[in-house]
Scaffold this motif. Structure first.
Motif, PDB file in Angstrom:
ATOM      1  N   LEU A   1      16.056  59.816  61.810  1.00  0.00           N
ATOM      2  CA  LEU A   1      17.363  60.312  62.222  1.00  0.00           C
ATOM      3  C   LEU A   1      17.260  61.525  63.146  1.00  0.00           C
ATOM      4  CD1 LEU A   1      19.377  59.966  58.884  1.00  0.00           C
ATOM      5  CD2 LEU A   1      19.533  58.526  60.930  1.00  0.00           C
ATOM      6  N   VAL A   2      16.375  62.459  62.799  1.00  0.00           N
ATOM      7  CA  VAL A   2      16.204  63.659  63.631  1.00  0.00           C
ATOM      8  C   VAL A   2      15.650  63.281  65.008  1.00  0.00           C
ATOM      9  CG1 VAL A   2      14.945  65.837  63.857  1.00  0.00           C
ATOM     10  CG2 VAL A   2      16.007  65.228  61.681  1.00  0.00           C
ATOM     11  N   THR A   3      14.698  62.347  65.010  1.00  0.00           N
ATOM     12  CA  THR A   3      14.140  61.906  66.296  1.00  0.00           C
ATOM     13  C   THR A   3      15.202  61.234  67.154  1.00  0.00           C
ATOM     14  OG1 THR A   3      11.970  61.594  65.263  1.00  0.00           O
ATOM     15  CG2 THR A   3      12.359  60.504  67.376  1.00  0.00           C
ATOM     16  N   GLY A   4      16.021  60.384  66.548  1.00  0.00           N
ATOM     17  CA  GLY A   4      17.095  59.744  67.297  1.00  0.00           C
ATOM     18  C   GLY A   4      18.099  60.746  67.834  1.00  0.00           C
ATOM     19  N   LEU A   5      18.431  61.764  67.010  1.00  0.00           N
ATOM     20  CA  LEU A   5      19.352  62.807  67.476  1.00  0.00           C
ATOM     21  C   LEU A   5      18.767  63.582  68.656  1.00  0.00           C
ATOM     22  CD1 LEU A   5      21.948  64.464  67.152  1.00  0.00           C
ATOM     23  CD2 LEU A   5      20.721  65.881  65.467  1.00  0.00           C
ATOM     24  N   ALA A   6      17.478  63.901  68.557  1.00  0.00           N
ATOM     25  CA  ALA A   6      16.839  64.635  69.656  1.00  0.00           C
ATOM     26  C   ALA A   6      16.846  63.816  70.944  1.00  0.00           C
ATOM     27  CB  ALA A   6      15.414  65.009  69.259  1.00  0.00           C
ATOM     28  N   ILE A   7      16.545  62.532  70.830  1.00  0.00           N
ATOM     29  CA  ILE A   7      16.556  61.671  72.018  1.00  0.00           C
ATOM     30  C   ILE A   7      17.953  61.591  72.617  1.00  0.00           C
ATOM     31  CG2 ILE A   7      16.211  59.317  72.827  1.00  0.00           C
ATOM     32  CD1 ILE A   7      13.969  59.055  70.770  1.00  0.00           C
TER      33      ILE A   7
ATOM     34  N   LEU B   1      20.374  63.846  72.383  1.00  0.00           N
ATOM     35  CA  LEU B   1      20.725  65.112  73.022  1.00  0.00           C
ATOM     36  C   LEU B   1      20.032  65.282  74.376  1.00  0.00           C
ATOM     37  CD1 LEU B   1      20.698  67.529  69.946  1.00  0.00           C
ATOM     38  CD2 LEU B   1      22.684  66.614  71.157  1.00  0.00           C
ATOM     39  N   VAL B   2      18.769  64.905  74.438  1.00  0.00           N
ATOM     40  CA  VAL B   2      18.034  65.021  75.701  1.00  0.00           C
ATOM     41  C   VAL B   2      18.640  64.118  76.763  1.00  0.00           C
ATOM     42  CG1 VAL B   2      15.819  64.560  76.814  1.00  0.00           C
ATOM     43  CG2 VAL B   2      15.884  65.772  74.634  1.00  0.00           C
ATOM     44  N   ALA B   3      18.969  62.864  76.377  1.00  0.00           N
ATOM     45  CA  ALA B   3      19.569  61.948  77.328  1.00  0.00           C
ATOM     46  C   ALA B   3      20.926  62.463  77.798  1.00  0.00           C
ATOM     47  CB  ALA B   3      19.707  60.563  76.704  1.00  0.00           C
ATOM     48  N   ASN B   4      21.723  62.993  76.855  1.00  0.00           N
ATOM     49  CA  ASN B   4      23.031  63.527  77.225  1.00  0.00           C
ATOM     50  C   ASN B   4      22.900  64.719  78.165  1.00  0.00           C
ATOM     51  OD1 ASN B   4      25.841  63.638  77.138  1.00  0.00           O
ATOM     52  ND2 ASN B   4      25.832  65.143  75.482  1.00  0.00           N
ATOM     53  N   ALA B   5      21.943  65.613  77.892  1.00  0.00           N
ATOM     54  CA  ALA B   5      21.740  66.779  78.756  1.00  0.00           C
ATOM     55  C   ALA B   5      21.301  66.367  80.148  1.00  0.00           C
ATOM     56  CB  ALA B   5      20.710  67.715  78.124  1.00  0.00           C
ATOM     57  N   ALA B   6      20.396  65.392  80.222  1.00  0.00           N
ATOM     58  CA  ALA B   6      19.933  64.938  81.535  1.00  0.00           C
ATOM     59  C   ALA B   6      21.057  64.314  82.350  1.00  0.00           C
ATOM     60  CB  ALA B   6      18.782  63.944  81.354  1.00  0.00           C
TER      61      ALA B   6
END
Length: 320
Positions: free
Chosen positions: A44-50, A52-57
């Motif tokens: 879950l944490v890994t999916g959230l991090a991915i 957030l990174v995609a959204n920021a990019a």
């Protein structure tokens, strides 16, 4: 995406990220227990991090035009006109960039108009002060000189030396008043032209500061207005004054070249240069004058050290 508003662009980017995340959770063999175990928490944490990174990019890509506008706002200088942002697309961001460019156009036009009025009033005030110095103060000092001369002729010898000292001081003051009036109102420019006025400036600089001035005056184009000649004279006057006050130079190269495309004035000295110091009121005043006649002023280091000031003024084009 370039044709939609900024709101729908950001909403679409977030919707894409959340939709992809939802699809992954639906299709992936991932379950969450009543009591989350360590492996599930890591997933879950890994999916959230991915996510957030995609959204920021995606947001960085979508808001990049606003960053360009913000950077231009911090670096814009109305004395260096013509720098505009490229407009692409037809959406809200493109409309914002077009509005920003139109605002710069208005500001530059308003500044040029106000600067022209201010400089015109300044020249009129200079002429008035110069006339008063010549007519009032100059004539008064001349009358004092005549009175002192008669007093010197009639005074006894012990007093005569003191009167001669006062006479010499008055004569020097009269010469200083005439020099100030000459600087305020360039009569040589009006009567004899630009080359003679620049020659007078160079001669005064050499006489009062000891700086060697080499003059190179080439023929000027015929399409040169009185306003252009006044701008060239004032820029040369300001440049030579800055050299005498701040440059610690021993040699100055003063060039005036003309051709069918326009007139170029160049002042180069062997002084200490400007370094990293910001432009002062004198240089900014020269830029304002250059803009009045559509000229371009460049101030930078000279090839052999010192400072080089170059003013390029386009020739007047005849219509029709």
């Amino acid at each position: 995406m370039r044709t939609v508003s900024l709101f729908w662009r950001i909403f679409s980017l977030n919707a894409v990220v959340l939709g992809v995340a939802t699809g992954v959770l639906l299709l992936a063999p991932v379950t969450v227990s009543a009591r989350v175990v360590l492996t599930e928490a890591v997933v879950l944490v890994t999916g959230l991090a991915i996510m957030l990174v995609a959204n920021a990019a995606l947001l960085r890509i979508g808001l990049a035009p606003l960053d360009r506008v913000a950077r231009r706002m911090t670096t814009v200088d109305l004395l260096r006109p013509g720098h505009r942002l490229q407009v692409t697309g037809h959406g809200g961001v493109a409309a914002l960039i077009r509005t920003f460019n139109e605002m710069l156009d208005r500001l530059e036009q308003e500044r040029a108009t106000s600067a022209a009025r201010a400089l015109s009033a300044q020249e009129a005030e200079r002429r008035r002060v110069a006339q008063e110095l010549h007519d009032e103060v100059g004539q008064s000092l001349t009358a004092v000189l005549l009175e002192l001369k008669r007093a010197v002729d009639a005074a006894p010898e012990p007093l005569r030396q003191d009167l001669r000292g006062a006479q010499e001081t008055t004569r020097e003051s009269l010469e200083e008043v005439r020099r100030l009036a000459h600087r305020l109102r360039p009569g040589v420019l009006e009567d004899l032209g630009l080359v003679s006025a620049l020659t007078s400036l160079a001669t005064d600089l050499s006489a009062h500061s000891g700086v060697t001035v080499r003059r190179h005056f080439e023929p000027r184009p015929s399409a040169t207005s009185q306003e252009t000649e006044l701008v060239l004279f004032r820029v040369a006057q300001e440049g030579l004054t800055n050299i005498a006050r701040h440059a610690d130079a021993t040699e100055v190269d003063l060039r005036l070249a003309g051709g069918p495309e326009g007139t170029t004035l160049r002042i180069r000295d062997n002084g200490r240069g400007t370094g990293d110091s910001p432009e002062g009121a004198g240089i900014r005043g020269m830029r304002e004058r250059a803009l009045l006649v559509g000229g371009d002023l460049a101030v930078g280091p000279a090839p052999s050290g010192g400072t080089e000031v170059t003013l390029c003024v386009p020739a007047i084009r005849e219509e029709g």
